[in-house]
Scaffold this motif. Structure first.
Motif, PDB file in Angstrom:
ATOM      1  N   LEU A 158       0.675  -1.276  -0.011  1.00  0.00           N
ATOM      2  CA  LEU A 158      -0.081   0.052   0.130  1.00  0.00           C
ATOM      3  C   LEU A 158       1.173   1.207   0.123  1.00  0.00           C
ATOM      4  O   LEU A 158       0.478   2.237  -0.735  1.00  0.00           O
ATOM      5  CB  LEU A 158      -0.915  -0.036   1.388  1.00  0.00           C
ATOM      6  N   LYS A 159       2.022   1.227   0.728  1.00  0.00           N
ATOM      7  CA  LYS A 159       2.874   2.380   1.007  1.00  0.00           C
ATOM      8  C   LYS A 159       3.621   2.673  -0.474  1.00  0.00           C
ATOM      9  O   LYS A 159       3.674   3.688  -0.935  1.00  0.00           O
ATOM     10  CB  LYS A 159       3.593   2.441   1.985  1.00  0.00           C
ATOM     11  N   PHE A 160       4.387   1.429  -0.817  1.00  0.00           N
ATOM     12  CA  PHE A 160       5.194   1.722  -1.840  1.00  0.00           C
ATOM     13  C   PHE A 160       4.722   1.115  -3.141  1.00  0.00           C
ATOM     14  O   PHE A 160       5.081   1.827  -3.975  1.00  0.00           O
ATOM     15  CB  PHE A 160       6.562   0.826  -1.579  1.00  0.00           C
ATOM     16  N   GLY A 161       3.710   0.334  -3.305  1.00  0.00           N
ATOM     17  CA  GLY A 161       3.075  -0.123  -4.529  1.00  0.00           C
ATOM     18  C   GLY A 161       2.550   1.279  -5.232  1.00  0.00           C
ATOM     19  O   GLY A 161       2.610   1.591  -6.636  1.00  0.00           O
ATOM     20  N   ARG A 162       1.891   2.052  -4.526  1.00  0.00           N
ATOM     21  CA  ARG A 162       1.265   3.159  -4.969  1.00  0.00           C
ATOM     22  C   ARG A 162       2.312   4.353  -5.585  1.00  0.00           C
ATOM     23  O   ARG A 162       2.222   4.588  -6.611  1.00  0.00           O
ATOM     24  CB  ARG A 162       0.465   3.969  -3.719  1.00  0.00           C
ATOM     25  N   GLN A 163       3.298   4.198  -5.157  1.00  0.00           N
ATOM     26  CA  GLN A 163       4.439   5.176  -5.650  1.00  0.00           C
ATOM     27  C   GLN A 163       5.142   4.546  -6.662  1.00  0.00           C
ATOM     28  O   GLN A 163       5.515   5.397  -7.679  1.00  0.00           O
ATOM     29  CB  GLN A 163       5.426   5.594  -4.353  1.00  0.00           C
ATOM     30  N   LEU A 164       5.452   3.329  -6.532  1.00  0.00           N
ATOM     31  CA  LEU A 164       6.180   2.668  -7.822  1.00  0.00           C
ATOM     32  C   LEU A 164       5.330   2.220  -8.792  1.00  0.00           C
ATOM     33  O   LEU A 164       5.942   2.358 -10.095  1.00  0.00           O
ATOM     34  CB  LEU A 164       6.756   1.284  -7.309  1.00  0.00           C
ATOM     35  N   PHE A 165       4.138   1.972  -8.706  1.00  0.00           N
ATOM     36  CA  PHE A 165       3.352   1.392  -9.783  1.00  0.00           C
ATOM     37  C   PHE A 165       2.469   2.412 -10.389  1.00  0.00           C
ATOM     38  O   PHE A 165       2.245   2.264 -11.785  1.00  0.00           O
ATOM     39  CB  PHE A 165       2.537   0.216  -9.516  1.00  0.00           C
ATOM     40  N   TRP A 166       1.814   3.356  -9.401  1.00  0.00           N
ATOM     41  CA  TRP A 166       0.648   4.051 -10.116  1.00  0.00           C
ATOM     42  C   TRP A 166       0.974   5.450  -9.953  1.00  0.00           C
ATOM     43  O   TRP A 166       0.098   6.115 -10.621  1.00  0.00           O
ATOM     44  CB  TRP A 166      -0.672   3.710  -9.153  1.00  0.00           C
ATOM     45  N   ALA A 167       2.168   5.961  -9.803  1.00  0.00           N
ATOM     46  CA  ALA A 167       2.326   7.518  -9.768  1.00  0.00           C
ATOM     47  C   ALA A 167       2.771   7.740 -11.291  1.00  0.00           C
ATOM     48  O   ALA A 167       3.206   7.054 -12.188  1.00  0.00           O
ATOM     49  CB  ALA A 167       3.703   7.538  -9.072  1.00  0.00           C
ATOM     50  N   ARG A 168       2.148   8.974 -11.702  1.00  0.00           N
ATOM     51  CA  ARG A 168       2.004   9.432 -13.026  1.00  0.00           C
ATOM     52  C   ARG A 168       3.578  10.164 -13.293  1.00  0.00           C
ATOM     53  O   ARG A 168       3.862  10.965 -12.330  1.00  0.00           O
ATOM     54  CB  ARG A 168       1.220  10.449 -13.266  1.00  0.00           C
ATOM     55  N   PRO A 169       4.211   9.450 -14.414  1.00  0.00           N
ATOM     56  CA  PRO A 169       5.529  10.303 -14.672  1.00  0.00           C
ATOM     57  C   PRO A 169       5.292  11.623 -15.168  1.00  0.00           C
ATOM     58  O   PRO A 169       4.314  12.102 -15.672  1.00  0.00           O
ATOM     59  CB  PRO A 169       5.842   9.386 -15.864  1.00  0.00           C
ATOM     60  N   ASP A 170       6.305  12.393 -14.902  1.00  0.00           N
ATOM     61  CA  ASP A 170       6.433  13.809 -15.387  1.00  0.00           C
ATOM     62  C   ASP A 170       7.074  13.725 -16.882  1.00  0.00           C
ATOM     63  O   ASP A 170       7.346  12.926 -17.715  1.00  0.00           O
ATOM     64  CB  ASP A 170       7.277  14.566 -14.570  1.00  0.00           C
ATOM     65  N   GLU A 171       7.203  14.984 -17.451  1.00  0.00           N
ATOM     66  CA  GLU A 171       7.680  15.107 -18.765  1.00  0.00           C
ATOM     67  C   GLU A 171       9.068  14.119 -19.324  1.00  0.00           C
ATOM     68  O   GLU A 171       9.272  13.785 -20.062  1.00  0.00           O
ATOM     69  CB  GLU A 171       7.985  16.537 -19.419  1.00  0.00           C
ATOM     70  N   ASN A 172       9.939  13.978 -18.168  1.00  0.00           N
ATOM     71  CA  ASN A 172      11.193  13.292 -18.292  1.00  0.00           C
ATOM     72  C   ASN A 172      10.909  11.633 -17.963  1.00  0.00           C
ATOM     73  O   ASN A 172      12.142  10.952 -18.052  1.00  0.00           O
ATOM     74  CB  ASN A 172      12.365  13.772 -17.363  1.00  0.00           C
TER      75      ASN A 172
END
Length: 186
Positions: A158-172
């Motif tokens: 729940l803590k890391f999966g959200r950040q690793l799998f579902w976070a939206r990338p920026d232009e880079n």
């Protein structure tokens, strides 16, 4: 190094095997703890150590639990051991995925509590026949270890999966939460 001896002792019938097995298990768990503590204290943490230390812990716990299923499948149901070991594989996979992105997934309090409860449950199960009136503590400790193990696994995802799998990338192509070299600490 002690794991094969532990398995042989646990699966061989001889007088006093419970206490020999308990001694070997606690010695292996203690050396694993001390090794990590000394490495951190002396700031001698290596990439190899980061790989081998968690692997040694998982091998020790898995070998002990699997041996305990063989010893007493009623006291230690195989499905509980499968759930505990599956959590270890899942969190290891999460950590590998994070590491490939330059992110370190640090151990949190729930992971540490899980390890302590697993050591306690394995210890009590090894000597449960010698505990007399306190023998009921062995299955209770196994259930507690299972619950905290599953909670810990869910906590990591729940803590890391959200950040690793579902976070939206920026232009880079990077996400703000996981820039290179980031440490994620629960």
């Amino acid at each position: 190094l002690l794991v094969p001896f532990l398995v042989v002792v646990l699966l061989t019938k001889f007088e006093g095997k419970e206490f020999v097995g308990l001694g070997l298990f606690l010695l292996a768990a203690l050396t694993d703890l001390l090794d990590g503590y000394i490495a951190r204290r002396r700031q001698q943490i290596t990439r190899l150590g980061k790989l081998l230390d968690p692997a040694a812990d998982k091998i020790l716990m898995s070998a002990a639990y699997i041996s305990l299923v063989e010893m007493d499948p009623v006291l230690v149901p195989a499905w509980i051991v499968v759930a505990i070991i599956a959590r270890e594989f899942a969190v290891s996979a999460l950590r590998s995925f994070a590491a490939s992105d330059g992110v370190v997934v640090a151990a949190g309090w729930s992971g540490k509590a899980k390890t302590v409860l697993q050591v306690v449950s394995i210890s009590l199960i090894i000597i449960h026949e010698k505990l007399g009136e306190l023998g009921h503590l062995a299955p209770i400790s196994l259930w507690l270890a299972l619950l905290v193990t599953l909670y810990s696994g869910a906590d990591y995802f729940l803590k890391f999966g959200r950040q690793l799998f579902w976070a939206r990338p920026d232009e880079n192509g990077k996400t703000p939460e996981r820039s290179r070299g980031t440490s994620l600490d629960p």
